[in-house]
Scaffold this active site. Structure first.
Site, short mmCIF file in Angstrom:
data_model
loop_
_atom_site.label_atom_id
_atom_site.label_comp_id
_atom_site.label_asym_id
_atom_site.label_seq_id
_atom_site.Cartn_x
_atom_site.Cartn_y
_atom_site.Cartn_z
N SER A 52 -1.76 -9.95 5.48
CA SER A 52 -2.24 -8.58 6.28
C SER A 52 -1.04 -8.50 7.75
O SER A 52 -2.13 -9.21 8.32
CB SER A 52 -2.95 -8.05 5.90
OG SER A 52 -3.16 -6.15 6.40
N ASP B 280 -7.70 1.87 10.74
CA ASP B 280 -6.76 2.91 10.81
C ASP B 280 -6.64 3.49 10.06
O ASP B 280 -6.35 5.02 10.10
CB ASP B 280 -5.39 1.79 10.16
CG ASP B 280 -4.87 0.51 11.13
OD1 ASP B 280 -5.22 1.15 12.36
OD2 ASP B 280 -3.98 -0.63 10.80
N ASP C 105 0.96 -1.33 -0.08
CA ASP C 105 -0.18 -0.33 -0.09
C ASP C 105 1.28 1.04 0.13
O ASP C 105 0.73 2.11 -1.16
CB ASP C 105 -1.13 -0.30 0.97
CG ASP C 105 -2.19 -0.75 0.99
OD1 ASP C 105 -2.71 -1.73 -0.01
OD2 ASP C 105 -1.86 -1.73 2.31
N ARG D 263 -0.89 3.52 17.14
CA ARG D 263 -1.42 4.84 16.22
C ARG D 263 -1.15 5.81 16.22
O ARG D 263 -0.52 6.50 15.09
CB ARG D 263 -2.40 4.20 15.67
CG ARG D 263 -2.83 3.25 14.51
CD ARG D 263 -2.28 2.68 13.81
NE ARG D 263 -2.22 1.64 12.41
CZ ARG D 263 -1.43 0.68 11.94
NH1 ARG D 263 0.35 1.01 12.07
NH2 ARG D 263 -1.37 -0.36 11.50
N1 ARG Z 1 -8.13 -5.35 13.93
C1 ARG Z 1 -6.80 -4.83 14.91
C2 ARG Z 1 -7.43 -3.72 14.69
O1 ARG Z 1 -7.90 -2.65 14.30
C3 ARG Z 1 -5.80 -4.73 13.68
C4 ARG Z 1 -5.30 -4.28 13.07
C5 ARG Z 1 -4.26 -4.34 12.06
N2 ARG Z 1 -3.80 -4.57 10.40
C6 ARG Z 1 -3.26 -5.70 10.19
N3 ARG Z 1 -3.05 -5.63 8.76
N4 ARG Z 1 -2.91 -6.46 10.62
O2 ARG Z 1 -6.58 -2.88 15.32
#
Ligand code: ARG
Length: 391
Positions: free
Chosen positions: A170, A122, A13, A93
């Site tokens: 991912s 995110d 990405d 984040r």
């Molecule tokens: N679902 C989790 C969150 O929203 C983790 C997302 C992490 N991203 C990934 N590509 N694994 O906090």
């Protein structure tokens, strides 16, 4: 040329984003990779990819200590767990966004860009922080162009963009946890293959012997493990290792995302499960019944704020004050017993313990048992009146 700061990982990405920002937005791209404990190879890969993309400037910012002391410590004190998931990605984040803002200010940029798609949480987390803590414009190339993964790969090929990643899943990783999604995991009917796990040993291969770990807390924060005092950052590393080899901290869940989608998520959070379980065990010893009830209520709300991108909501800061005040008595030692994925407290001690061993003992003669009679007689008075009326 105007500059844009891109929060960069070197994955598909963000790699595609570099070219899109140059070509479509006519901006000079500066890449920033914030180190919150992802593997060294990933940080190096980000650097390498940035170079291959001819990015003029790439920053790697070590934020691991700040992450441990200013974010994870709060998460432990609050027992920040969302739907069974000790918030690892979510709690990193805001820090990543803050560091990116710092670079944007330093570089006199006109905008900040991120590589989030329009499906996940995110995008909310980055943008909420950038909007509330700065005035930078935000560019989200992948979402704005509604690109699929295949379209991104095609675009990369067409523009001779180097793609280093042959990853099927991912994965997001920091010192507090590892989250794995996508590929065959997208279908909740598929059992996760063993190959996805990196931090935890499978239960069948885990230690054959019970392992005990002593965690010492001061004001709600772990300060020592197995009687060795160390900074929280190091302690988390040790906790991950011990709990991981005992298969503690594998989570397979159906999570409710902010956008309304249900998603199948796998987490490896050995240290987080060990430390938060020990923290809760100590709280049970030192907090009153009412404090515990209220702490649980705050914990749910706290986790919800962090998950839903509201780190800078004042209520989070208000709760931190209340939690810190409550945590001033959460000091002491807990022994946790680990065995093939289970983790249970077997011993707890604190100078603030509210547990009175003399009064609870069956051998106690000092408190006359007869004194209870009056209290018992009136207990459930309203229920008793109601049931008689009913007859
Ligand atoms: N679902 C989790 C969150 O929203 C983790 C997302 C992490 N991203 C990934 N590509 N694994 O906090």
């Amino acid at each position: 040329m105007d500059k844009v700061i891109l929060a960069f990982s070197g994955g598909l990405d963000t790699t595609v984003c570099v070219k899109l920002l140059e070509e479509n937005n006519n901006l000079e791209v500066v890449t920033v990779c914030v180190d919150v404990g992802q593997p060294k190879e990933e940080l190096e890969k980000a650097e390498k990819v940035a170079k291959q993309l001819n990015v003029k400037k790439h920053y790697t910012i070590d934020a691991k200590e700040e992450f441990a002391n200013d974010y994870i410590a709060k998460g432990i004190k609050a027992n920040a767990v969302y739907e069974g998931y000790p918030l690892s990605t979510a709690i990193a984040r805001p820090l990543i966004a803050m560091k990116t803002i710092e670079i944007a200010e330093k570089e006199n940029a006109v905008a900040i860009a991120h590589g989030c798609t329009g499906k996940g949480n995110d995008q909310f987390r980055f943008e909420a922080v950038i909007r509330s803590m700065s005035n930078f414009d935000i560019i989200a190339p992948i979402r704005e162009l509604n690109l699929t993964r295949t379209e991104e790969i095609d675009y990369a090929k067409k523009h001779k963009i180097p793609l280093s990643s042959d990853k099927l899943y991912s994965i997001d990783e920091n010192i507090w946890g590892r989250s794995i999604e996508g590929h065959i995991l997208e279908d909740p009917a598929n059992e996760p293959p063993e190959e996805i796990y990196k931090w935890t040993t499978a239960p069948v291969d885990a230690n054959e012997k019970v392992e005990k770990v002593i965690i010492e807390f001061e004001k709600g924060v772990p300060i020592a493990i197995n009687e060795k005092k160390m900074p929280l950052l190091d302690l988390i590393g040790v906790a991950n290792e011990i709990a991981g080899k005992n298969s503690v901290g594998r989570i397979d869940t159906i999570e409710n995302r902010m956008v309304g989608l249900k998603s199948r998520e796998i987490y490896e959070v050995p240290g987080a499960i060990l430390l938060i379980s020990a923290h809760q065990a100590l709280e049970e010893l030192v907090l009153t019944k009412d404090e515990l009830l209220f702490a649980e209520f705050m914990s749910t709300k706290y986790a919800d704020l962090v998950y839903t991108a509201l780190w800078h909501e004042p209520l989070r800061e208000d709760m931190d004050q209340a939690i810190d005040y409550m945590q001033r008595r959460v000091s002491g030692k807990v022994v946790m017993k680990l065995f093939k994925g289970s983790v249970i407290p077997v011993s707890r001690k604190s100078k603030y313990s509210l547990h009175d061993i003399d009064q609870i003992s069956f051998e106690d003669k000092e408190n006359d048992q007869n004194e209870m009679e009056g209290m018992i007689k009136h207990h459930g008075l309203q229920a008793s009146i109601y049931q008689k009326l009913n007859k």
